[in-house]
Design an enzyme around this catalytic site. Structure first.
Site, PDB file in Angstrom:
ATOM      1  N   ASP A   9       4.369  49.725  23.709  1.00 43.00           N
ATOM      2  CA  ASP A   9       5.685  50.364  23.452  1.00 43.00           C
ATOM      3  C   ASP A   9       5.891  50.269  21.936  1.00 43.00           C
ATOM      4  OD1 ASP A   9       6.040  47.524  23.555  1.00 43.00           O
ATOM      5  OD2 ASP A   9       8.184  47.754  23.917  1.00 43.00           O
ATOM      6  N   HIS A 239       3.131  38.236  19.072  1.00 40.49           N
ATOM      7  CA  HIS A 239       3.158  38.331  20.542  1.00 40.49           C
ATOM      8  C   HIS A 239       2.034  39.223  21.063  1.00 40.49           C
ATOM      9  CE1 HIS A 239       7.085  36.479  20.230  1.00 40.49           C
ATOM     10  NE2 HIS A 239       7.474  37.445  19.423  1.00 40.49           N
TER      11      HIS A 239
HETATM   12  C1  BDR Z   1       7.664  41.474  23.146  1.00 39.17           C
HETATM   13  O1  BDR Z   1       8.844  42.280  23.061  1.00 39.17           O
HETATM   14  C2  BDR Z   1       8.647  43.343  22.184  1.00 39.17           C
HETATM   15  O2  BDR Z   1       9.760  43.487  21.346  1.00 39.17           O
HETATM   16  C3  BDR Z   1       7.415  43.035  21.403  1.00 39.17           C
HETATM   17  O3  BDR Z   1       6.720  44.214  21.033  1.00 39.17           O
HETATM   18  C4  BDR Z   1       6.602  42.203  22.344  1.00 39.17           C
HETATM   19  O4  BDR Z   1       5.835  43.018  23.206  1.00 39.17           O
HETATM   20  C5  BDR Z   1       7.973  40.075  22.662  1.00 39.17           C
HETATM   21  O5  BDR Z   1       8.926  39.474  23.473  1.00 39.17           O
HETATM   22 CA    CA Z   2       5.394  45.332  22.681  1.00 40.48          CA
END
Ligand code: BDR
Ligand code: CA
Length: 305
Positions: A9, A239
Site C-alpha cells: 500500500d 516495518h
Molecule cells: C505498517 O503500517 C503502514 O503505515 C506501514 O506502511 C506499515 O506497513 C506499520 O504499522
Molecule cells: Ca505498508
C-alpha cells in the site's frame, strides 16, 4: 530464487521495501499488487509505479481493492506518517508506466495455481487482497509456499491505537480471515519491527544520485514523523523492509508457533491476540537480529552496493 508476489500500500516504508526486494537476487518478483491503506488504492498504484521507475525497474503492477471487506475506509489517518502523496510529499512526476488490467486478487489466484507450492506472498498493507483471494479460491491455501506478513502487535503496544497495528487496524475482518486460514504465515509485527530502526545519518549517506536523493528526501519525512511522535527515538521503523528481509533470510528472526485471533470491535478493534494453545498456528516473530538485518538492508537500499 523464490517466486514472490509482493502486496503493498505504497507509503514510505513500502517504498524502501520495494527497493530492497528488487535489489535482492534471492527474489523473483512475479508482480506487485496494490491496496488502499496508507493512501487510496489509485495512489498506492501510482506510487508503486513511480518507485519502480526511480529504481529503473520494470515489474508488472496489479491494482487491488479500494476498501476493507465489510467496513468503511479509515481515510487519511496515515497522511501524517507518510505525507499527502504517501511518499513524504516528494513525488513530482507521473510514472510513465501503467498498471496491468488484471485485478490484483485474480493475479494472486492465477499465479499460485500456476506455480503450486512455489509462490511466496509478502504482504505489507491491509490484508484485504489476500482475504478476497481466499474467499474467491479457498483451495489456494494448499498451494501457497509461504506468506510473510508485516502486521500486528502481538506482545507489544500498537501504533494506530494503543492496541492495534495499522495494517491490521485498517481491515480487522480481513486479517482474521487470513490469520486463521491455515496458510503458512510468518507474522512480522511491531514486536520486531520497532527493534529495527533506521538512523537518520544512514539516510543522509544515500544522497548524491537521483534515486538516492529521492529516497533520502522521502525517508526524511518519515524520520520527522517518528521524531515528533517519539522524541529522541533516533530513527524510523523499518516495518515493511523487515518482512522482505525475513522472506530472504528467515534466520534473522526467532518466532513463537502460536495461533493469533483478531479483535474487530470496541476499543481494542484491530488487536492481534496470541492464543498459545490455539489452531491453526502461525509463526509470530518475537526476536530479531537487528544489526544483521540493518547491515543487509543498507547494502541493497536504495541501490545495491
Ligand atoms: C505498517 O503500517 C503502514 O503505515 C506501514 O506502511 C506499515 O506497513 C506499520 O504499522
Ligand atoms: Ca505498508
Amino acid at each position: 530464487m523464490k517466486k514472490v508476489i509482493f502486496d503493498v500500500d505504497t507509503g514510505i516504508d513500502d517504498a524502501m521495501a520495494i527497493a530492497y526486494a528488487v535489489n535482492s537476487p534471492e527474489l523473483d518478483l512475479l508482480g506487485l499488487t496494490t491496496s488502499y491503506g496508507n493512501v487510496a488504492v489509485d495512489e498506492a498504484t501510482r506510487n508503486t509505479l513511480a518507485v519502480l521507475e526511480k529504481l529503473g525497474r520494470k515489474i508488472p503492477v496489479y491494482a487491488g481493492t479500494a476498501k476493507p471487506l465489510v467496513r468503511g475506509n479509515r481515510e487519511g489517518f496515515a497522511k501524517k506518517v507518510h505525507g499527502e502523496d504517501g511518499l513524504g510529499n516528494v513525488l513530482n512526476f507521473e510514472p510513465a508506466a501503467s498498471a496491468e488490467t488484471q485485478f490484483a486478487v485474480d493475479f494472486i489466484i492465477e499465479k499460485v495455481k500456476k506455480h503450486p507450492n512455489e509462490v511466496t506472498i509478502i504482504a505489507v498493507g491491509p490484508l484485504t487482497n489476500l482475504a478476497l483471494a481466499l474467499q474467491k479460491a479457498p483451495e489456494i491455501v494448499e498451494h501457497v509456499s509461504d506468506v510473510v506478513i508485516m502486521g500486528g502487535a502481538v506482545f507489544v503496544p500498537g501504533n494506530a491505537t494503543p492496541h492495534a497495528e495499522a495494517n491490521i487496524f485498517t481491515d480487522p475482518e480481513a486479517a482474521k480471515i487470513v490469520l486463521s486460514s491455515g496458510l503458512p504465515i510468518t507474522l512480522v509485527g511491531l514486536d520486531v519491527t520497532m527493534q529495527t530502526l533506521l538512523p537518520r545519518e544512514k539516510v543522509d549517506a544515500w544522497r548524491g544520485s537521483e534515486v538516492g536523493d529521492f529516497f533520502a528526501d522521502m525517508v526524511g519525512f518519515y524520520h520527522d514523523f517518528y521524531e515528533s511522535a517519539n522524541p529522541g527515538i533516533g530513527g524510523c521503523g523499518l516495518h515493511d523492509p523487515l518482512a522482505v528481509g525475513v522472506a530472504i533470510d528467515p534466520s534473522l528472526v526467532k518466532a513463537k508457533d502460536i495461533a493469533v485471533d483478531v479483535t474487530s470491535e470496541g476499543k481494542e478493534d484491530g488487536r492481534t491476540i496470541p492464543i498459545m494453545e490455539g489452531n491453526p498456528k502461525i509463526q509470530v516473530c518475537t526476536e530479531v537480529d537487528a544489526q544483521a538485518f540493518l547491515d543487509h538492508f543498507l547494502k541493497r537500499v536504495p541501490t545495491a552496493q
